[in-house]
Structures are given as structure tokens and as C-alpha cells.
Scaffold this active site. Structure first.
Site, mmCIF file in Angstrom:
data_model
loop_
_atom_site.group_PDB
_atom_site.id
_atom_site.type_symbol
_atom_site.label_atom_id
_atom_site.label_comp_id
_atom_site.label_asym_id
_atom_site.label_seq_id
_atom_site.Cartn_x
_atom_site.Cartn_y
_atom_site.Cartn_z
ATOM 1 N N HIS A 52 -7.256 2.539 -45.900
ATOM 2 C CA HIS A 52 -7.888 1.312 -46.394
ATOM 3 C C HIS A 52 -6.972 0.485 -47.288
ATOM 4 O O HIS A 52 -7.406 -0.514 -47.865
ATOM 5 C CB HIS A 52 -9.195 1.656 -47.114
ATOM 6 N N ASN A 91 -15.163 2.901 -53.261
ATOM 7 C CA ASN A 91 -16.468 2.503 -52.739
ATOM 8 C C ASN A 91 -17.315 1.906 -53.865
ATOM 9 O O ASN A 91 -18.186 2.553 -54.420
ATOM 10 C CB ASN A 91 -17.142 3.744 -52.135
ATOM 11 N N TYR A 103 -22.427 12.992 -47.244
ATOM 12 C CA TYR A 103 -21.590 11.936 -46.688
ATOM 13 C C TYR A 103 -20.260 11.837 -47.441
ATOM 14 O O TYR A 103 -20.226 11.840 -48.672
ATOM 15 C CB TYR A 103 -22.318 10.581 -46.779
ATOM 16 N N ARG A 146 -26.430 -39.531 -71.356
ATOM 17 C CA ARG A 146 -27.745 -39.261 -71.943
ATOM 18 C C ARG A 146 -28.321 -37.912 -71.535
ATOM 19 O O ARG A 146 -28.962 -37.230 -72.352
ATOM 20 C CB ARG A 146 -28.709 -40.377 -71.539
ATOM 21 N N GLY A 183 -18.324 5.966 -42.729
ATOM 22 C CA GLY A 183 -18.864 4.813 -42.016
ATOM 23 C C GLY A 183 -19.548 5.210 -40.728
ATOM 24 O O GLY A 183 -20.410 6.091 -40.689
#
Length: 531
Positions: free
Chosen positions: A84, A197, A54, A303, A61
Site C-alpha cells: 500500500h 487503517n 480479520y 452591514r 479487503g
């Protein structure tokens, strides 16, 4: 000469990220880690022509089914990065951008991303030469990593996009590299994918936030201790056995120990034994019921501090653990392990970071809430242990004192509550439904940053009110040593409110002073260790 931080991809810390991000430290790449990177790349190259991988021999994608000629490796990687570079909106500061770069560099140093050593050397060179990419903040889904923001880093490695110069101005990368005599990279297979990525934007920003968050919590505890002194509160809620033995949450025990340390020499805070004896004395002749005006216990905001702030601390401790795992993680895809099938998975998914950044956002919102509630007690004459309404020193009615100063604190509490709605559950499918569940982790980190920034103002108003209470009671000499440091720190910057004046500047000055962390240094200078 600058000090150095050795990055190795295995055991680096949030502190390491912040040091390099500050620009005060140079980064050095660990030799053994670089050897591992080199070997990983060589092993990966041997199989790249033999099996479909890949992002190496396929599209990205939803286009994973499309096979790509190996000869197109540079074009494939370059197109990915260019396509991108779509982030928009305000820019991360240089400090934040550097932290993001450190996080990405360290993830690649892990040695399973199969990029060439030259890529890591170029990232380190950029950091050490202060060549910092301009990264817009908006556009990451935090699913296939922080693709948009990280692309704005990767694009500069090939000589495109924009960087900051030393003056902080934005200039074209190509011009700056030419001026520096630095040659841009040409991306080889998988390198564009490995650079963008991953979770490094949310992780780098998260590291800065968490570092500051711990500073904020520690200063909140110091301010709380001063308010306790102004209210002549009991020391009983911080007794060691009640925490370390009875309910040993780490955050609770750490907070209680800090509070014991801060008030140990105070002549204003009272013991439970003293309160009990006074109550016994007043109750000697009671037949049925009689008010003594002595309260064995104060309200929860005075407290239940270890229980409340302790839970905030535990949230931040958990966040630190997750972030430091991620700083030293291979969070891209695919990954190469020698003699194993190529790992096609989803380590880029930001859900672990998104979840803890939401948790930190909620925790910090709570820190602002309890601060504002203590402020309210100081300003309400029915709750403030004898202090005048709104801490007006002279001529109440004619002067309003801190009546108006409470408004920004209260408004910011409400604003924080709207911000801390979890981003990590806001998944919106994208990328042709390939990315059908996304983390929105960078949104979660940016939300936590907003709450962190708002809290400095809330704490500033509480601190100003606390020292005003000390002035009204004229009890400075009875303060603890820590209380005197906190008081002097504040009064060195803002004078007593004797009559009404323009207060925005006072709040801004103290908020910025707290943000600097110098109060922590002053307390450390008197030998006080804060957990």
C-alpha cells in the site's frame, strides 16, 4: 528544553496536534493510556489463536475469505504495508507529516487497536527525534482510512521507505536509522493494519487547516473593521441586542462582538442615531420626495458582516468539534473490547471528516467572496464614499492605482468556487467493490487547504486597498486603536501607492505577513481579546 504535550487518546485538541507538529513541543505518552494499550494487547493475544479475526488470521479487503496461518503474522502485516505504499505526487510538508503522525499516534493511544506499546513508543520517538516520513499527497480514497499515505509512515517503522533529514532532504530510512542508532520494528499481528487503517491523514491535515482558518477569519474581521472606518460606516449593525437576543447564532454573536471591540473608539465610524438626526434635519422641508445623500444603511458587504462571517465561524466551530472527536477516536478495524466479541466494523471510514472539510472549504470560499466585494466597493468611485477611482492618489488616468490589483483577487474567488465542489460526494467504488462507498476525505482536506492559501492573497489586496483609502483621506489620527495597529502593520512592510509601481511583491509580502499570524499578536499586545 522543549515544552511538552501529553497525548492520551481521550481529550487531546487541535492545538495539541499543531503544537507537536510544529516541532516546538515534544510529545509524552500518558502512563494510564499506555497501560490500557498494554492490557488491550495482552487480552487480544489470548483470543488471536482461538477465533478468526480479520487481518490477523485472514487476508485483507476482498480477500477476507482466505484464512492465513498464524505463523505468517509478520509477513502478512509487512506485505500489507509494502503493497500500500503507492501514494504519488507532491509531498506533504514536514509540518503536515508530523500532524498526520500525531493523529495516528493518538488514535492508537485510545487503547482499542490492540497494538504493542512498542509501536506507539517508536512513533513518539520518531516525532521527538524529528524522524519524519516522506508522505506523497495523492492516493487516499478515505474509505478504509488513508491507506496509502499512512503506509508511507508505517513503512519507515520497519526501516524501509524514505524520511526527511534535519536539512529537509529526502534520504532512505534505513540509512537514517543506522545513523541514529535506532532499531527498526518487526510488525506483529494486526499492527500493520492498525497503523494504516484509519483517518489520520485527513484528520492531521484538517487540524492544521482549521487552526490556520481561525487565524484567517480573525484577521479578515480586523481588515473588515479598517475598511468600515475608511467608509465611515455605521456601528448599528453590530449592536449586541440584534445578535445575542434577536438571532443568537454563536458565530454571528462572536463576530459582532469582535467588530464592536475593534471600532469602539473610532472617530470615523458613526452611530445610527447620528445618521438619523442628520436625515431628520435634511428632511424638514420635504413636500414629496428628495434625495439627501445620507444612507441609513450600507450595502450588505459592510452591514451583514456578523451574519456572513458568523456563518463561516459556525461552520468552522462544527468542523473543530468533529475533528477533535476524531483525534481521540479508535478509527481502525477490527477493535478489541475486553469480554466482548471482536468489533468488526467501519470506524476507518472518513465520511465524517470528508463532510466537514468540504463544509470548511465552502465556508472559506465565502470568506474570500465577501473580501473581494468590499475591495470592489473601495475601488469603485460610485460606491466608495468619495474615494477616487481605483484609489489613485494623483493623476488618475495617467496612473491606474489598484485597477490591476483587483484582478488576482477576483480570479482567486472564481478559482475557489471551482475548488469547493464537494469531494465527499465523489464516491468511486474500489477494491473489488469491497470499498463500494468511499469518502475522498483527504481530497476534501487538500481542497480546503488550497482555498485557505488563496484567501491570504485576496485579504492582502483588500488590506492594501484599505490602508490606501486611509492615506487618501488623511484620517489616520481618527482611526480606532485597533485600526492604527492594522494600518501600522501594513505600512511597516509596504509604502503608500503614490504612483503606479510593480505590485506583485506588495501583495506577496502582505499575504505572507498575514499568514504568519503576527497581526493577531500585535492586536493582543494592546490588550484586545479576539474571539
Amino acid at each position: 528544553m522543549k515544552r511538552t504535550v501529553i497525548l492520551n487518546g481521550n481529550d487531546n485538541t487541535i492545538e495539541d496536534v499543531v503544537k507537536v507538529a510544529s516541532g516546538d513541543f515534544r510529545c509524552v505518552l500518558d502512563e494510564n493510556s499506555m497501560k490500557r494499550v498494554k492490557e488491550s494487547r495482552e487480552g487480544f493475544e489470548k483470543i488471536a489463536d482461538q477465533v478468526p479475526i480479520y487481518g490477523v488470521t485472514t487476508g485483507y479487503g476482498e480477500m477476507v475469505h482466505i484464512l492465513i496461518d498464524r505463523e505468517k503474522e509478520t509477513e502478512l502485516q509487512t506485505n500489507l504495508v509494502r503493497s500500500h505504499c503507492v501514494a504519488i505526487g507532491p509531498r506533504f510538508s514536514k509540518f503536515e507529516s508530523r500532524a498526520i503522525m500525531v493523529a495516528r499516534l493518538n488514535a492508537l493511544l485510545k487503547g482499542y487497536s490492540a497494538v504493542r506499546p512498542e509501536v506507539l513508543k517508536q512513533l513518539a520517538l520518531y516525532l521527538n527525534e524529528d524522524i519524519i516520513p516522506v508522505i506523497p499527497e495523492i492516493g487516499s480514497l478515505g474509505a478504509s482510512g488513508d491507506l496509502g499515505p499512512l503506509s508511507h509512515i508505517a513503512i519507515t517503522l520497519i526501516g524501509e521507505g524514505y524520511v526527511f533529514n534535519k536539512e529537509g532532504n529526502v534520504i532512505k530510512t534505513a540509512e537514517f536509522l543506522k545513523e541514529k542508532g535506532i532499531k527498526p520494528l518487526s510488525l506483529k499481528f494486526k499492527e500493520g493494519l492498525s497503523l494504516i487503517n484509519g483517518t489520520s491523514a485527513m484528520t492531521g491535515l484538517g487540524s492544521i487547516i482549521l487552526d490556520k482558518a481561525f487565524q484567517q477569519v480573525r484577521q479578515a474581521e480586523l481588515i473588515t473593521a479598517l475598511v468600515l472606518e475608511s467608509q465611515e460606516a455605521s456601528s448599528s449593525p453590530f449592536a449586541q441586542s440584534g445578535h445575542d437576543i434577536a438571532r443568537p447564532h454563536k458565530g454571528q454573536s462572536d463576530c459582532a462582538k469582535n467588530m464592536r471591540t475593534f471600532i469602539s473608539d473610532s472617530r470615523l465610524v458613526v452611530s445610527h442615531e447620528k445618521l438619523r438626526m442628520e436625515l431628520d434635519k435634511k428632511g424638514e422641508k420635504i413636500d414629496n420626495a428628495k434625495s439627501t445623500e445620507i444612507f441609513l444603511q450600507k450595502a450588505y458587504s459592510l452591514r451583514c458582516i456578523p451574519q456572513f462571517i458568523g456563518a463561516i465561524r459556525d461552520s468552522l466551530y462544527h468542523t473543530r468539534n468533529i475533528l477533535e472527536i476524531e483525534i481521540n477516536a479508535s478509527n481502525d478495524n477490527p477493535l478489541f473490547f475486553e469480554n466482548e466479541e471482536v468489533f468488526h466494523g467501519g470506524n476507518f471510514h472518513g465520511q465524517p471528516i470528508a463532510t466537514v472539510m468540504d463544509l470548511s472549504c465552502i465556508a472559506l470560499t465565502q470568506l474570500g467572496i465577501i473580501s473581494e466585494r468590499r475591495l470592489n466597493r473601495l475601488l469603485n468611485r460610485h460606491l466608495s464614499n468619495g474615494l477616487p477611482e481605483f484609489l489613485v492618489k494623483v493623476n488618475p488616468g495617467l496612473n491606474c492605482g489598484f485597477a490591476g490589483a483587483q484582478y488576482p483577487a477576483t480570479a482567486l474567488v472564481a478559482e475557489n468556487r471551482t475548488i469547493c465542489n464537494p469531494a465527499s460526494i465523489q464516491s468511486v467504488p474500489s477494491n473489488g467493490d469491497n470499498q463500494d462507498v468511499v469518502s475522498m476525505g483527504l481530497i476534501a482536506a487538500r481542497n480546503a487547504r488550497r482555498v485557505l492559501d488563496n484567501n491570504w492573497y485576496i485579504l492582502a489586496v483588500e488590506l492594501l486597498a484599505g490602508v490606501q483609502a486611509i492615506d487618501i483621506k488623511e484620517c489616520y489620527s481618527e482611526l480606532s486603536a485597533v485600526g492604527k495597529v492594522v494600518y501600522n502593520f501594513t505600512r511597516s512592510k509596504v509604502p503608500t501607492l503614490n504612483e503606479d509601481r510593480y505590485m506583485s511583491d506588495d501583495i506577496e509580502v502582505i499575504a505572507n505577513a498575514l499568514k504568519s499570524g503576527k497581526l493577531l499578536d500585535l492586536v493582543a499586545n494592546i490588550g484586545i481579546e479576539i474571539l
